[in-house]
Design a protein around this motif. Sequence first.
Motif, PDB file in Angstrom:
ATOM      1  N   UNK A   1       0.839  -1.175   0.000  1.00 16.90           N
ATOM      2  CA  UNK A   1       0.000   0.000   0.000  1.00 16.90           C
ATOM      3  C   UNK A   1       0.885   1.239   0.000  1.00 16.90           C
ATOM      4  N   UNK A   2       0.314   2.336  -0.348  1.00 19.30           N
ATOM      5  CA  UNK A   2       1.058   3.588  -0.411  1.00 19.30           C
ATOM      6  C   UNK A   2       1.145   4.240   0.972  1.00 19.30           C
ATOM      7  N   UNK A   3       1.962   5.243   1.057  1.00 22.57           N
ATOM      8  CA  UNK A   3       2.109   6.012   2.294  1.00 22.57           C
ATOM      9  C   UNK A   3       0.764   6.619   2.701  1.00 22.57           C
ATOM     10  N   UNK A   4       0.051   7.185   1.744  1.00 20.56           N
ATOM     11  CA  UNK A   4      -1.249   7.793   2.034  1.00 20.56           C
ATOM     12  C   UNK A   4      -2.240   6.748   2.543  1.00 20.56           C
ATOM     13  N   UNK A   5      -2.237   5.575   1.951  1.00 23.39           N
ATOM     14  CA  UNK A   5      -3.126   4.498   2.400  1.00 23.39           C
ATOM     15  C   UNK A   5      -2.737   4.035   3.802  1.00 23.39           C
ATOM     16  N   UNK A   6      -1.444   3.972   4.061  1.00 21.20           N
ATOM     17  CA  UNK A   6      -0.960   3.587   5.391  1.00 21.20           C
ATOM     18  C   UNK A   6      -1.400   4.604   6.435  1.00 21.20           C
ATOM     19  N   UNK A   7      -1.318   5.872   6.104  1.00 16.56           N
ATOM     20  CA  UNK A   7      -1.729   6.919   7.043  1.00 16.56           C
ATOM     21  C   UNK A   7      -3.205   6.763   7.412  1.00 16.56           C
ATOM     22  N   UNK A   8      -4.032   6.482   6.437  1.00 11.56           N
ATOM     23  CA  UNK A   8      -5.467   6.292   6.691  1.00 11.56           C
ATOM     24  C   UNK A   8      -5.687   5.058   7.559  1.00 11.56           C
ATOM     25  N   UNK A   9      -5.012   3.967   7.238  1.00  7.65           N
ATOM     26  CA  UNK A   9      -5.151   2.734   8.014  1.00  7.65           C
ATOM     27  C   UNK A   9      -4.726   2.938   9.462  1.00  7.65           C
ATOM     28  N   UNK A  10      -3.624   3.634   9.670  1.00  8.14           N
ATOM     29  CA  UNK A  10      -3.146   3.912  11.026  1.00  8.14           C
ATOM     30  C   UNK A  10      -4.175   4.736  11.781  1.00  8.14           C
ATOM     31  N   UNK A  11      -4.692   5.776  11.159  1.00  6.53           N
ATOM     32  CA  UNK A  11      -5.683   6.634  11.818  1.00  6.53           C
ATOM     33  C   UNK A  11      -6.957   5.865  12.161  1.00  6.53           C
ATOM     34  N   UNK A  12      -7.236   4.789  11.428  1.00  6.12           N
ATOM     35  CA  UNK A  12      -8.400   3.938  11.720  1.00  6.12           C
ATOM     36  C   UNK A  12      -8.097   2.893  12.789  1.00  6.12           C
ATOM     37  N   UNK A  13      -6.859   2.910  13.315  1.00  4.26           N
ATOM     38  CA  UNK A  13      -6.500   1.997  14.384  1.00  4.26           C
ATOM     39  C   UNK A  13      -5.896   0.682  13.930  1.00  4.26           C
ATOM     40  N   UNK A  14      -5.592   0.560  12.654  1.00  3.72           N
ATOM     41  CA  UNK A  14      -4.957  -0.665  12.150  1.00  3.72           C
ATOM     42  C   UNK A  14      -3.469  -0.635  12.469  1.00  3.72           C
ATOM     43  N   UNK A  15      -2.898  -1.808  12.667  1.00  3.33           N
ATOM     44  CA  UNK A  15      -1.450  -1.929  12.833  1.00  3.33           C
ATOM     45  C   UNK A  15      -0.848  -2.038  11.440  1.00  3.33           C
ATOM     46  N   UNK A  16       0.130  -1.194  11.170  1.00  3.20           N
ATOM     47  CA  UNK A  16       0.727  -1.118   9.833  1.00  3.20           C
ATOM     48  C   UNK A  16       2.228  -1.367   9.950  1.00  3.20           C
ATOM     49  N   UNK A  17       2.771  -2.028   8.946  1.00  2.00           N
ATOM     50  CA  UNK A  17       4.197  -2.290   8.891  1.00  2.00           C
ATOM     51  C   UNK A  17       4.739  -1.830   7.544  1.00  2.00           C
ATOM     52  N   UNK A  18       6.041  -1.831   7.402  1.00  2.00           N
ATOM     53  CA  UNK A  18       6.680  -1.422   6.155  1.00  2.00           C
ATOM     54  C   UNK A  18       7.745  -2.442   5.806  1.00  2.00           C
ATOM     55  N   UNK A  19       8.054  -2.546   4.531  1.00  2.00           N
ATOM     56  CA  UNK A  19       9.053  -3.526   4.092  1.00  2.00           C
ATOM     57  C   UNK A  19      10.415  -3.292   4.743  1.00  2.00           C
ATOM     58  N   UNK A  20      10.695  -2.103   5.250  1.00  2.00           N
ATOM     59  CA  UNK A  20      11.950  -1.820   5.943  1.00  2.00           C
ATOM     60  C   UNK A  20      11.901  -2.172   7.431  1.00  2.00           C
ATOM     61  N   UNK A  21      10.703  -2.418   7.966  1.00  2.00           N
ATOM     62  CA  UNK A  21      10.568  -2.803   9.371  1.00  2.00           C
ATOM     63  C   UNK A  21      10.963  -4.267   9.516  1.00  2.00           C
ATOM     64  N   UNK A  22      11.367  -4.663  10.717  1.00  2.00           N
ATOM     65  CA  UNK A  22      11.620  -6.081  10.957  1.00  2.00           C
ATOM     66  C   UNK A  22      10.282  -6.811  11.076  1.00  2.00           C
ATOM     67  N   UNK A  23      10.329  -8.127  11.127  1.00  2.00           N
ATOM     68  CA  UNK A  23       9.112  -8.950  11.074  1.00  2.00           C
ATOM     69  C   UNK A  23       8.086  -8.628  12.150  1.00  2.00           C
ATOM     70  N   UNK A  24       8.522  -8.243  13.322  1.00  2.00           N
ATOM     71  CA  UNK A  24       7.577  -8.006  14.411  1.00  2.00           C
ATOM     72  C   UNK A  24       7.325  -6.525  14.689  1.00  2.00           C
ATOM     73  N   UNK A  25       7.731  -5.645  13.802  1.00  2.00           N
ATOM     74  CA  UNK A  25       7.539  -4.208  14.014  1.00  2.00           C
ATOM     75  C   UNK A  25       6.259  -3.718  13.348  1.00  2.00           C
ATOM     76  N   UNK A  26       5.549  -2.850  14.060  1.00  2.00           N
ATOM     77  CA  UNK A  26       4.344  -2.228  13.524  1.00  2.00           C
ATOM     78  C   UNK A  26       4.141  -0.865  14.194  1.00  2.00           C
ATOM     79  N   UNK A  27       3.227  -0.103  13.633  1.00  2.00           N
ATOM     80  CA  UNK A  27       2.863   1.203  14.185  1.00  2.00           C
ATOM     81  C   UNK A  27       1.348   1.357  14.042  1.00  2.00           C
ATOM     82  N   UNK A  28       0.742   2.019  15.007  1.00  2.00           N
ATOM     83  CA  UNK A  28      -0.687   2.312  14.971  1.00  2.00           C
ATOM     84  C   UNK A  28      -0.933   3.612  15.741  1.00  2.00           C
TER      85      UNK A  28
END
Length: 70
Positions: A1-28
């Motif tokens: 997903x794109x950065x903009x899509x990730x921002x929306x998902x995070x604001x909706x309370x979803x846990x989001x990760x990035x290909x540069x994060x390690x396997x167990x890293x997320x942000x919400x």
Amino acid sequence: MTKAEAQVAIEKGRKVTHEYFSNNEWVTVDKTNPSFYLFEDDVRQRAKSFWEMRIDDAWNEGWSIYNENE
């Protein structure tokens, strides 16, 4: 997903990760203070600061919803 899509998902309370994060890293979003983001290790950061550090084109793609079952 794109950065903009990730921002929306995070604001909706979803846990989001990035290909540069390690396997167990997320942000919400931090539900106690929505101007902050919460990470898997209980660290909090201002949402604005999080995105200010990710202005490089490499952060425009590569986001996904974190799968807790993996």
